[in-house]
Design a protein around this motif. Structure first.
Motif, PDB file in Angstrom:
ATOM      1  N   UNK A   1       0.787  -1.236   0.000  1.00 39.26           N
ATOM      2  CA  UNK A   1       0.000   0.000   0.000  1.00 39.26           C
ATOM      3  C   UNK A   1       0.815   1.281   0.000  1.00 39.26           C
ATOM      4  N   UNK A   2       2.006   1.235  -0.589  1.00 39.14           N
ATOM      5  CA  UNK A   2       2.803   2.470  -0.632  1.00 39.14           C
ATOM      6  C   UNK A   2       2.223   3.478  -1.623  1.00 39.14           C
ATOM      7  N   UNK A   3       1.650   2.965  -2.710  1.00 38.57           N
ATOM      8  CA  UNK A   3       1.053   3.897  -3.676  1.00 38.57           C
ATOM      9  C   UNK A   3      -0.149   4.591  -3.042  1.00 38.57           C
ATOM     10  N   UNK A   4      -0.891   3.829  -2.242  1.00 39.42           N
ATOM     11  CA  UNK A   4      -2.087   4.389  -1.600  1.00 39.42           C
ATOM     12  C   UNK A   4      -1.722   5.487  -0.597  1.00 39.42           C
ATOM     13  N   UNK A   5      -0.721   5.236   0.271  1.00 35.21           N
ATOM     14  CA  UNK A   5      -0.400   6.296   1.240  1.00 35.21           C
ATOM     15  C   UNK A   5       0.183   7.513   0.521  1.00 35.21           C
ATOM     16  N   UNK A   6       0.847   7.270  -0.601  1.00 35.41           N
ATOM     17  CA  UNK A   6       1.334   8.399  -1.407  1.00 35.41           C
ATOM     18  C   UNK A   6       0.175   9.222  -1.943  1.00 35.41           C
ATOM     19  N   UNK A   7      -0.849   8.523  -2.427  1.00 39.01           N
ATOM     20  CA  UNK A   7      -2.029   9.225  -2.953  1.00 39.01           C
ATOM     21  C   UNK A   7      -2.730  10.011  -1.857  1.00 39.01           C
ATOM     22  N   UNK A   8      -2.853   9.392  -0.668  1.00 34.83           N
ATOM     23  CA  UNK A   8      -3.503  10.094   0.445  1.00 34.83           C
ATOM     24  C   UNK A   8      -2.728  11.360   0.802  1.00 34.83           C
ATOM     25  N   UNK A   9      -1.404  11.236   0.815  1.00 29.46           N
ATOM     26  CA  UNK A   9      -0.554  12.379   1.152  1.00 29.46           C
ATOM     27  C   UNK A   9      -0.720  13.492   0.109  1.00 29.46           C
ATOM     28  N   UNK A  10      -0.710  13.103  -1.156  1.00 28.64           N
ATOM     29  CA  UNK A  10      -0.849  14.092  -2.232  1.00 28.64           C
ATOM     30  C   UNK A  10      -2.235  14.740  -2.198  1.00 28.64           C
ATOM     31  N   UNK A  11      -3.234  13.912  -2.002  1.00 31.55           N
ATOM     32  CA  UNK A  11      -4.614  14.386  -1.988  1.00 31.55           C
ATOM     33  C   UNK A  11      -4.836  15.347  -0.815  1.00 31.55           C
ATOM     34  N   UNK A  12      -4.284  14.962   0.356  1.00 25.83           N
ATOM     35  CA  UNK A  12      -4.422  15.822   1.532  1.00 25.83           C
ATOM     36  C   UNK A  12      -3.662  17.132   1.324  1.00 25.83           C
ATOM     37  N   UNK A  13      -2.517  17.054   0.655  1.00 21.77           N
ATOM     38  CA  UNK A  13      -1.750  18.265   0.341  1.00 21.77           C
ATOM     39  C   UNK A  13      -2.555  19.199  -0.541  1.00 21.77           C
ATOM     40  N   UNK A  14      -3.205  18.618  -1.549  1.00 25.75           N
ATOM     41  CA  UNK A  14      -4.041  19.416  -2.462  1.00 25.75           C
ATOM     42  C   UNK A  14      -5.168  20.090  -1.687  1.00 25.75           C
ATOM     43  N   UNK A  15      -5.795  19.330  -0.796  1.00 25.09           N
ATOM     44  CA  UNK A  15      -6.905  19.888  -0.006  1.00 25.09           C
ATOM     45  C   UNK A  15      -6.419  20.970   0.952  1.00 25.09           C
ATOM     46  N   UNK A  16      -5.127  20.910   1.300  1.00 26.07           N
ATOM     47  CA  UNK A  16      -4.565  21.920   2.193  1.00 26.07           C
ATOM     48  C   UNK A  16      -4.099  23.149   1.414  1.00 26.07           C
TER      49      UNK A  16
END
Lengths: 351, 186
Positions: free
Chosen positions: B14-29
């Protein structure tokens, strides 16, 4: 529509939908499989049709037919697959049909590899297929730009009745970035195509063909196409970064490498180096006048590409008499790092 | 603010998934973000990684030669990426599967028994979330609320998994926070 995080390939697919395109024909190949995957899910939702063809040769000829019937349609592939399509692309250019082609480049020649490359610049900008024809070639550098250019590509194709190619690479296709779709076009709002073969009831038949056995007629056709390509010159687009004043080095790069160059420039600026970026967005037509103007404000020029040197030939043809033009390339799917490129620029500055 | 983070592990961790969550959360921030997966020819059980860049200005390269942060879930990933991390960077080490700590002394290494912690919380599969939580605890890069928000959106179709993932993020966050280096306070 709010910003979404999308892969370049998915954004290209959604952009086609937003451009009013309802037909896709293609054959799978890495690293662009997310485009057909996306279209296969999305087209049926909007009343469109997705066809996985039996080969790239079939796909390009299906596209030829759909465009002849006046429909917005596109195909996507990656380097070896695009090579297989070349005969059809030449026929489409000869028959003057509007289609959009997406090439998410990978390393070559032959089957090559699956990692990012920019080694199809010659093929995209200098013909590729046989005959005296040109494609409009657009090279996005971000996911947002890939989406925006994809929508523009359909308009340009219709305007010039000419194939337009989006030339990306594996990095642009696989990377996720925020993207927003600002412009949506409904298929029913698209202008009528009087030349299309839509059934000849009540009018003279339209004929779509690339065969001209009479040499005088074919020559006339060739010069008409030439005039069209001259008109396309006004579509030139480019972008610059950090070129406001005189620079020690002007980096010329497109697509992925232009992004890496930005990071390299940001690391060189605090060291007191003045380095700018010139990024062609249209590779054909090539933004030569703007390049000449930018090069005149630079001491030296460095062309950076993911190939052993292709665009550098166009750059040299325009500015070799004005400034020394150096080249830095990585190939085969190896992507240059920003620090690596910055080192090269520092060496060039040091002479 | 400019941060390059590499996440690496076995395919399926699940490394791709946590990367996506991090990127997505960054975008939302409100940040500029890129997410770039490794997509080379990999075999089942092989290693995979992705690079996330978070920045308050337009992002150039989406790939990193010298990341500020590294999350490694297996040993081959630590072997491969340890030396690339920038001085004063942070390495999250999944000690459940990695039997050594980084050799480097100029970085902050955070040992996190991700699989054990995840198993305790209810699912071994959420070890990636423990590691992500630890990274956010140790770096303070993004607010936990933004990650929690995107986690809920991402798992909207599998609501049963949301609470386990929240719990894993929290436990990881506490482990990371306890190891947070002074200079990474921002």
């Amino acid at each position: 529509m709010a910003k979404k995080l999308m892969k370049g390939c998915e954004a290209i697919g959604e952009a086609a939908i937003q451009a009013g395109c309802r037909l896709f024909f293609g054959y799978p190949i890495t690293p662009q499989n997310e485009i057909p995957e996306y279209m296969s899910a999305r087209l049926p939702q909007v009343g469109g049709t997705f066809v996985q063809a039996e080969s790239e040769v079939a796909a390009i000829n299906m596209l030829y037919g759909a465009a002849g019937a006046g429909c917005r349609a596109f195909t996507s592939s990656s380097s070896p697959g695009i090579s297989l399509m070349m005969e059809g692309i030449s026929y489409i250019a000869g028959a003057e049909l509007p289609v959009v082609l997406v090439n998410i480049m990978r390393g070559g020649p032959g089957l090559g590899g699956i990692l990012p490359s920019q080694s199809d610049y010659f093929q995209a900008t200098k013909g590729g297929g046989h005959g005296d024809y040109r494609l409009l070639v657009l090279a996005p550098s971000t996911v947002q730009e890939a989406a925006d250019l994809m929508i523009d590509a359909f308009d340009m194709a219709d305007q010039y009745r000419n194939p337009v190619m989006i030339l990306g690479d594996g990095l642009i296709g696989q990377m996720m970035e925020p993207v927003e779709f600002k412009r949506g076009i409904k298929p029913e709002d698209l202008p009528h195509k009087s030349w299309a073969t839509t059934g000849a009831k009540g009018r003279k038949p339209n004929i779509i063909n690339s065969l001209h056995l009479n040499p005088e007629e074919l020559e006339r056709h060739n010069w008409d196409l030439y005039k069209k390509y001259q008109q396309m010159q006004k579509e030139v687009r480019h972008d610059t970064y950090n070129t406001g004043e005189n620079v020690d080095v002007l980096i010329v790069a497109y697509g992925t490498v232009a992004r890496i160059a930005r990071t390299a420039i940001d690391s060189l600026t605090p060291k007191g180096h003045k380095v700018g970026l010139f990024r062609p967005i249209t590779l054909y037509p090539f933004p030569s006048e703007a390049l000449i103007a930018a090069a005149q404000k630079a001491k030296k020029v460095l062309v950076a590409e993911l190939s052993t040197g292709q665009m550098v030939e166009d750059v040299r043809s325009h500015i070799a008499h004005l400034r020394p033009v150096d080249f830095y390339g990585r190939a085969g799917g190896m992507v240059m790092g920003a620090e690596e490129l910055a080192d090269r620029v520092e060496k060039l500055i040091a002479g | 603010m400019y941060n390059e983070i590499v996440m690496a592990g076995f395919g399926g961790q699940g490394v791709l998934l946590i990367g996506k969550l991090l990127a997505y959360a960054g975008m939302k921030s409100g940040l500029e973000v890129t997410w770039m997966p490794s997509y080379g020819p990999e075999m089942r059980g092989g290693t995979c990684n992705c690079t996330v860049v978070l920045s308050d200005r337009q992002i150039g390269s989406p790939i990193s030669q010298h990341p500020h942060g590294l999350i490694v879930l297996n040993l081959p990933s630590l072997d491969k990426f340890e030396n690339s991390v920038r001085k004063d960077g942070v390495i999250i080490v999944n000690t459940s599967l990695i039997n050594r700590m980084p050799h480097r002394t100029d970085i902050t290494a955070v040992p996190v028994p991700s699989n054990e912690v995840a198993l305790e919380a209810g699912s071994n599969k959420a070890a990636n979330m423990v590691a992500l939580g630890a990274f956010l605890g140790a770096t303070g890069l993004l607010e936990m609320t933004s990650i929690r928000e995107v986690l809920e959106e991402t798992f909207a179709a599998k609501p049963k998994l949301i609470s386990i993932n929240h719990a894993c993020l929290s436990k990881g966050y506490e482990i990371g926070l306890a190891r947070k280096p002074a200079q990474a306070a921002q």
